[in-house]
Design an enzyme around this catalytic site. Structure first.
Site, PDB file in Angstrom:
ATOM      1  CD  GLU A 184      -7.607   2.757   4.073  1.00 23.64           C
ATOM      2  OE1 GLU A 184      -7.037   2.305   5.039  1.00 23.64           O
ATOM      3  OE2 GLU A 184      -8.199   1.752   3.000  1.00 23.64           O
ATOM      4  CD  GLU A 239      -5.964   0.176  -0.713  1.00 23.92           C
ATOM      5  OE1 GLU A 239      -6.244  -0.666   0.312  1.00 23.92           O
ATOM      6  OE2 GLU A 239      -5.216   1.068  -0.544  1.00 23.92           O
TER       7      GLU A 239
HETATM    8  C1  BG6 Z   1      -5.711  -0.549   3.202  1.00 26.35           C
HETATM    9  C2  BG6 Z   1      -4.347   0.273   3.276  1.00 26.35           C
HETATM   10  O1  BG6 Z   1      -6.312   0.089   4.640  1.00 26.35           O
HETATM   11  O2  BG6 Z   1      -5.761  -1.805   3.573  1.00 26.35           O
HETATM   12  C3  BG6 Z   1      -3.308  -0.940   2.808  1.00 26.35           C
HETATM   13  O3  BG6 Z   1      -4.563   1.227   2.385  1.00 26.35           O
HETATM   14  C4  BG6 Z   1      -3.460  -2.207   3.180  1.00 26.35           C
HETATM   15  O4  BG6 Z   1      -1.923  -0.276   2.785  1.00 26.35           O
HETATM   16  C5  BG6 Z   1      -4.997  -2.639   3.109  1.00 26.35           C
HETATM   17  O5  BG6 Z   1      -2.580  -3.082   2.830  1.00 26.35           O
HETATM   18  C6  BG6 Z   1      -5.219  -4.045   3.754  1.00 26.35           C
HETATM   19  O6  BG6 Z   1      -4.894  -3.773   5.234  1.00 26.35           O
HETATM   20  P1  BG6 Z   1      -3.886  -4.920   5.812  1.00 26.35           P
HETATM   21  O7  BG6 Z   1      -3.684  -4.498   7.071  1.00 26.35           O
HETATM   22  O8  BG6 Z   1      -4.645  -6.423   5.745  1.00 26.35           O
HETATM   23  O9  BG6 Z   1      -2.434  -4.876   4.818  1.00 26.35           O
END
Ligand code: BG6
Length: 471
Positions: A166, A371
């Site tokens: 990201e 993700e």
């Molecule tokens: C992504 C990241 O932006 O979102 C992760 O790569 C992160 O590291 C995920 O955990 C979800 O975001 P958050 O702030 O809810 O943990």
């Protein structure tokens, strides 16, 4: 489009789940690890820091056994740069190297493919102190050398590599660059310079990958989500296209084509954000594009036009963690068609199909979904039950759209749900959980850190066993 029938997932489709070093490992100062910019973030009094996280560092074998029980074909994790090079460059920390050897060997033993993120937010603090970090051109060679070390050390067993996680978020969140002060516009300007260096560094890492004759695939893990127009008004449609450029495509154009598009150049010039670009930079990027794209997708956005006025002239940006409103370009608005998570992230499975198609049409590279998942207030009930039906439904609906996208003609190599196990959320501590496996701790009460399988664990286990037929 609907089809008369849908072909199944490829037998080699990589069903997986992921984590990131600072969110899962803990042991933030153990065995010679150096400090990262994440370790420098001041403790927020309402949520936990990352020092203990899910204690994965001390529980690798137990956690990998759970991955094997779940049936994972691939596990995405990141390497903490400061475990390998405590100062970001210079001396190697053998204990850190050994830790990832242990993890990788354990995965291989269980027939789980490792998918390695080279750098996921936890940039070495020492590099910020040595020369300012990513805003300095010196950062390029240190990243390249670190990547080369990883290829040489782990490349005999790791075939899938993600360069930077990201990047677009990193360059817009000053603490992730190690920047201090509160001049928003200066930080944005520096962010675009850092962004340029990261693109050159990525291209050099990819060059090194090829020069070493490495097998496998490599590319960035991008945060890329479709942006809908708020209405069919042409101004809103134009705003959605501009937002796609400013939030998503500008970066992909750099990674894949080595170019700042004319529209994006004008955008940067108008705001005095144009970075210093050295001769040969763009040619290098063009010559060494990624061989796959990692895509992180959680939600979509809707935008409407935001005409500039005297009160909000061109250049005005609402100060927010990530771009929300920019005069003369766009403004993010609520999408009334979609439900949202407890943190306001609008749930849009079809948006994932649109995202995959958009990426395929523009860049035509194989895609790894790196993700996708839902953060929620999971509740541990009596007899160790965590009834996370909302997670099952979120994942199921998104996976159906992955299947539809594959039928549209997109090449999807695999799918990593976020996350394998509960981790400390990047922004919301331990109260926002993502995993298939519950970790028995709260923000400030470590309890016994026991691992407990959620309902979604059993659901995903069956789904993987059926290679997605049970969707
Ligand atoms: C992504 C990241 O932006 O979102 C992760 O790569 C992160 O590291 C995920 O955990 C979800 O975001 P958050 O702030 O809810 O943990």
């Amino acid at each position: 489009m609907e089809y008369k029938s849908y072909t199944s997932f490829d037998p080699n489709f990589l069903w997986g789940a992921g984590t990131a070093s600072f969110q899962v490992e803990g042991a933030a100062k153990e065995d010679g690890k150096g400090l990262s910019v994440i370790d420098m973030i001041k403790k927020n009094p309402t949520i936990t820091d990352f020092s203990i996280a899910s204690d994965h560092y001390h529980r690798v074998e137990e956690d990998v056994a759970l991955m094997a029980e779940l049936g994972l074909k691939v596990y995405r994790f990141s390497i903490a740069w400061t475990r390998i090079f405590p100062n970001g460059n210079g001396e190697v920390n053998e204990k850190g190297v050994a830790f990832y050897n242990r993890l990788i060997d354990e995965l291989i033993k269980h027939n789980i493919e490792p998918l390695v993120t080279i750098y996921h937010f936890d940039y070495p603090q020492s590099l910020v102190e040595q020369y300012g970090g990513w805003v300095s051109r010196k950062s390029i060679e240190d990243y390249r050398a670190y990547a080369e070390f990883l290829f040489k050390t782990y490349g005999d067993r790791v075939k899938y590599w993600l360069t930077i996680n990201e990047q677009d978020h990193v360059v817009r969140i000053p603490s992730r660059l190690g920047l201090t002060g509160d001049n928003h516009y200066e930080q944005l300007r520096l962010g675009y310079q850092a962004n340029h260096h990261m693109c050159v560094a990525t291209a050099l890492a990819i060059k090194t990958f090829h020069d070493l004759g490495m097998e496998g695939k490599i590319g960035p893990a991008i945060s890329y989500s479709i942006i809908h127009p708020a209405s069919s008004h042409p101004d809103d449609i134009l705003a959605s296209k501009d937002a796609m450029l400013i939030k998503n495509n500008y970066l992909m154009d750099l990674h894949c084509y080595g170019e700042y598009s004319p529209r994006f150049q004008r955008y940067l010039e108008d705001r005095n954000f144009t970075p210093t670009i050295e001769d040969g930079d763009l040619a290098l990027m063009k010559q060494y594009p990624p061989t796959m794209l990692g895509v992180n997708y959680y939600f979509s956005e809707a935008v409407r036009a935001f005409p500039a006025t005297e009160e909000f002239p061109i250049g005005y940006q609402k100060k927010a963690l990530l771009p929300e409103a920019e005069a003369g370009v766009f403004e993010v608005v609520k999408n009334e068609n979609l439900a949202a998570t407890d943190w306001g992230w609008e749930i849009d499975p079809v948006g994932l199909r649109l995202t995959l198609n958009e990426l395929h049409d523009r860049y035509n590279l194989p895609i790894f979904i790196t993700e996708n998942g839902i953060g929620a207030y999971d509740k541990l009930e009596e007899e160790d039950i965590i009834q996370d039906d909302y997670r099952i439904s979120y994942l199921k609906e998104h996976m159906k759209q992955v299947k539809a996208a594959i039928n549209d003609g997109v090449t999807v190599l695999g799918y990593c749900a976020w996350s394998f196990i509960d981790i400390v959320s990047g922004r919301n501590g331990m109260e926002k959980r993502y995993g298939f496996v519950y970790v028995n701790r709260e923000d400030f009460d470590l309890k016994d850190m026991r691992r407990i399988k959620k309902e979604s664990f059993h659901w995903y286990q069956k789904l993987i066993a059926s290679n997605g037929e049970d969707l």
